[in-house]
Motif scaffolding. Structure first.
Motif, PDB file in Angstrom:
ATOM      1  N   PHE A   9      -3.700 -10.270   7.972  1.00  0.00           N
ATOM      2  CA  PHE A   9      -3.007  -9.164   7.318  1.00  0.00           C
ATOM      3  C   PHE A   9      -3.452  -9.030   5.853  1.00  0.00           C
ATOM      4  CE2 PHE A   9       1.191  -6.978   6.283  1.00  0.00           C
ATOM      5  CZ  PHE A   9       0.984  -5.918   7.150  1.00  0.00           C
ATOM      6  N   MET A  10      -3.040  -7.926   5.227  1.00  0.00           N
ATOM      7  CA  MET A  10      -3.296  -7.737   3.798  1.00  0.00           C
ATOM      8  C   MET A  10      -2.723  -8.936   3.033  1.00  0.00           C
ATOM      9  SD  MET A  10      -2.130  -3.751   3.348  1.00  0.00           S
ATOM     10  CE  MET A  10      -0.965  -3.653   4.701  1.00  0.00           C
ATOM     11  N   LYS A  14      -8.640 -13.011   2.962  1.00  0.00           N
ATOM     12  CA  LYS A  14      -9.877 -12.900   3.731  1.00  0.00           C
ATOM     13  C   LYS A  14     -11.101 -12.804   2.807  1.00  0.00           C
ATOM     14  CE  LYS A  14      -8.243  -9.163   5.753  1.00  0.00           C
ATOM     15  NZ  LYS A  14      -6.840  -9.035   5.277  1.00  0.00           N
ATOM     16  N   ASP A  33     -14.698  -3.693   4.212  1.00  0.00           N
ATOM     17  CA  ASP A  33     -14.178  -2.573   3.405  1.00  0.00           C
ATOM     18  C   ASP A  33     -15.186  -2.127   2.347  1.00  0.00           C
ATOM     19  OD1 ASP A  33     -11.789  -2.221   4.698  1.00  0.00           O
ATOM     20  OD2 ASP A  33     -10.625  -3.470   3.334  1.00  0.00           O
ATOM     21  N   ILE A  44     -11.592   2.969  -0.499  1.00  0.00           N
ATOM     22  CA  ILE A  44     -10.772   3.020   0.717  1.00  0.00           C
ATOM     23  C   ILE A  44      -9.579   3.968   0.479  1.00  0.00           C
ATOM     24  CG2 ILE A  44      -9.303   1.652   2.279  1.00  0.00           C
ATOM     25  CD1 ILE A  44     -12.334   0.958   2.477  1.00  0.00           C
ATOM     26  N   PHE A  48      -8.561   7.370   2.689  1.00  0.00           N
ATOM     27  CA  PHE A  48      -7.235   7.615   3.274  1.00  0.00           C
ATOM     28  C   PHE A  48      -6.660   8.929   2.749  1.00  0.00           C
ATOM     29  CE2 PHE A  48      -5.042   4.205   5.725  1.00  0.00           C
ATOM     30  CZ  PHE A  48      -6.055   3.270   5.792  1.00  0.00           C
ATOM     31  N   PHE A  56     -10.707   6.916   8.434  1.00  0.00           N
ATOM     32  CA  PHE A  56     -11.029   5.576   7.932  1.00  0.00           C
ATOM     33  C   PHE A  56     -11.361   4.641   9.096  1.00  0.00           C
ATOM     34  CE2 PHE A  56      -9.522   1.219   7.219  1.00  0.00           C
ATOM     35  CZ  PHE A  56     -10.457   0.823   6.276  1.00  0.00           C
ATOM     36  N   ARG A  57     -10.556   4.691  10.171  1.00  0.00           N
ATOM     37  CA  ARG A  57     -10.787   3.796  11.319  1.00  0.00           C
ATOM     38  C   ARG A  57     -12.146   4.075  11.969  1.00  0.00           C
ATOM     39  NH1 ARG A  57      -7.810  -0.132   9.780  1.00  0.00           N
ATOM     40  NH2 ARG A  57      -5.676   0.501   9.381  1.00  0.00           N
ATOM     41  N   GLU A  60     -14.696   2.577   9.809  1.00  0.00           N
ATOM     42  CA  GLU A  60     -14.577   1.122   9.957  1.00  0.00           C
ATOM     43  C   GLU A  60     -15.341   0.661  11.207  1.00  0.00           C
ATOM     44  OE1 GLU A  60     -10.766  -1.555   9.056  1.00  0.00           O
ATOM     45  OE2 GLU A  60     -10.475  -0.367  10.831  1.00  0.00           O
ATOM     46  N   GLY A  82     -11.060  -5.789   7.117  1.00  0.00           N
ATOM     47  CA  GLY A  82      -9.821  -5.244   6.559  1.00  0.00           C
ATOM     48  C   GLY A  82      -8.683  -5.578   7.531  1.00  0.00           C
ATOM     49  N   GLY A  83      -7.455  -5.526   7.019  1.00  0.00           N
ATOM     50  CA  GLY A  83      -6.297  -5.984   7.802  1.00  0.00           C
ATOM     51  C   GLY A  83      -6.048  -5.272   9.119  1.00  0.00           C
ATOM     52  N   GLY A  84      -6.589  -4.047   9.285  1.00  0.00           N
ATOM     53  CA  GLY A  84      -6.308  -3.317  10.524  1.00  0.00           C
ATOM     54  C   GLY A  84      -7.464  -3.345  11.512  1.00  0.00           C
ATOM     55  N   ARG A 127      -4.082  -0.385  -2.154  1.00  0.00           N
ATOM     56  CA  ARG A 127      -3.980  -0.535  -0.699  1.00  0.00           C
ATOM     57  C   ARG A 127      -3.101   0.586  -0.154  1.00  0.00           C
ATOM     58  NH1 ARG A 127      -3.984  -6.493  -1.739  1.00  0.00           N
ATOM     59  NH2 ARG A 127      -5.544  -7.410  -0.377  1.00  0.00           N
ATOM     60  N   PRO A 128      -3.710   1.528   0.547  1.00  0.00           N
ATOM     61  CA  PRO A 128      -2.931   2.683   1.028  1.00  0.00           C
ATOM     62  C   PRO A 128      -1.761   2.291   1.916  1.00  0.00           C
ATOM     63  CG  PRO A 128      -5.276   2.978   1.469  1.00  0.00           C
ATOM     64  CD  PRO A 128      -5.129   1.610   0.922  1.00  0.00           C
ATOM     65  N   LEU A 129      -1.872   1.159   2.618  1.00  0.00           N
ATOM     66  CA  LEU A 129      -0.784   0.785   3.532  1.00  0.00           C
ATOM     67  C   LEU A 129       0.206  -0.194   2.900  1.00  0.00           C
ATOM     68  CD1 LEU A 129      -2.691   0.535   6.941  1.00  0.00           C
ATOM     69  CD2 LEU A 129      -1.421   2.457   6.004  1.00  0.00           C
ATOM     70  N   ARG A 143       1.405  -6.378  14.254  1.00  0.00           N
ATOM     71  CA  ARG A 143      -0.002  -6.774  14.360  1.00  0.00           C
ATOM     72  C   ARG A 143      -0.224  -8.239  14.717  1.00  0.00           C
ATOM     73  NH1 ARG A 143      -2.833  -4.027   9.171  1.00  0.00           N
ATOM     74  NH2 ARG A 143      -3.045  -1.921   9.997  1.00  0.00           N
TER      75      ARG A 143
HETATM   76  C1  S3P Z   1      -5.828  -2.150   5.859  1.00  0.00           C
HETATM   77  C2  S3P Z   1      -6.139  -3.209   5.041  1.00  0.00           C
HETATM   78  C3  S3P Z   1      -7.098  -3.095   3.935  1.00  0.00           C
HETATM   79  C4  S3P Z   1      -8.067  -1.921   4.158  1.00  0.00           C
HETATM   80  C5  S3P Z   1      -7.299  -0.678   4.457  1.00  0.00           C
HETATM   81  C6  S3P Z   1      -6.431  -0.797   5.703  1.00  0.00           C
HETATM   82  C7  S3P Z   1      -4.882  -2.369   6.973  1.00  0.00           C
HETATM   83  O1  S3P Z   1      -7.853  -4.300   3.808  1.00  0.00           O
HETATM   84  O2  S3P Z   1      -8.950  -2.179   5.211  1.00  0.00           O
HETATM   85  O3  S3P Z   1      -6.509  -0.390   3.350  1.00  0.00           O
HETATM   86  O4  S3P Z   1      -4.824  -1.546   7.904  1.00  0.00           O
HETATM   87  O5  S3P Z   1      -4.168  -3.412   6.945  1.00  0.00           O
HETATM   88  P1  S3P Z   1      -7.219  -5.698   3.275  1.00  0.00           P
HETATM   89  O6  S3P Z   1      -6.624  -6.399   4.456  1.00  0.00           O
HETATM   90  O7  S3P Z   1      -8.392  -6.419   2.737  1.00  0.00           O
HETATM   91  O8  S3P Z   1      -6.201  -5.354   2.244  1.00  0.00           O
END
Ligand code: S3P
Length: 179
Positions: A9-10, A14, A33, A44, A48, A56-57, A60, A82-84, A127-129, A143
């Motif tokens: 996760f964020m 990582k 990223d 990033i 978004f 973005f996905r 990615e 990235g976290g997703g 971080r947009p999320l 997740r």
């Molecule tokens: C995201 C995490 C971000 C980056 C984007 C989406 C996510 O990376 O890929 O903002 O979906 O959790 P980090 O995990 O490095 O913050």
């Protein structure tokens, strides 16, 4: 072993753990990223904002498949996702097909939240999320089962980046500074 992929996760560390791991192994470090930002010529957060999460996905997935392709001939790499990224089934399958070991860097969600808040106060990383704590917790819970599909889980709470890197190298059975 041509590569190692770090997932989580964020705020899981990582990027910082990936850099430390790569330095100890004398491998290259690759942040997915960062690759996307270079590829798209935008941060990033801008992707978004301008094009939405689905775009973005898409970027990615393209960035990941390009990167996995490069592994065939390029240097060995530690890759931070990235976290997703690992949540997307197509990405999971690409990595599995490439037979690359994956490590889930885990920590208590409160700790992940604190790290992200601290980082956004201290750096320009957006971080947009990263929104409200409740949403952050909810997304983490949703997740977590996906991160648990990684080949290995490593709990980072209370450990320094250097400690984590050293312990992971041992757990993976890799000699430090292997070329
Ligand atoms: C995201 C995490 C971000 C980056 C984007 C989406 C996510 O990376 O890929 O903002 O979906 O959790 P980090 O995990 O490095 O913050």
């Amino acid at each position: 072993m041509r590569a190692i992929v770090l997932v989580g996760f964020m705020g899981a560390g990582k990027t910082s753990v990936g850099q430390a791991l790569a330095a100890r192994l004398s491998w290259s470090f690759e942040d997915l990223d960062r690759r996307i930002e270079l590829r798209e010529g935008k941060t990033i957060a801008e992707i978004f904002r301008d094009s939405g999460e689905a775009a973005f996905r898409n970027a990615e997935r393209k960035g990941l498949s390009e990167l996995l392709e490069e592994l065939r001939s390029g240097p060995r790499r530690v890759i931070a996702l990235g976290g997703g990224a690992f949540i997307q089934q197509s990405n999971f399958e690409l990595i599995r097909a490439a037979k690359i070991p994956t490590i889930f860097l885990d920590a208590e969600v409160d700790e992940l939240w604190r790290r992200c808040r601290r980082e956004s106060a201290e750096t320009s990383v957006e971080r947009p999320l990263l929104t409200a704590a409740a949403d952050f917790n909810g997304l983490y819970e949703k997740r977590r089962p996906y991160y648990l599909r990684a080949s290995m889980r490593y709990v980072t709470d209370g450990k320094t980046v250097a400690q984590i890197a050293a312990e992971l190298i041992e757990a993976l059975g890799l000699p430090a500074s292997e070329k």
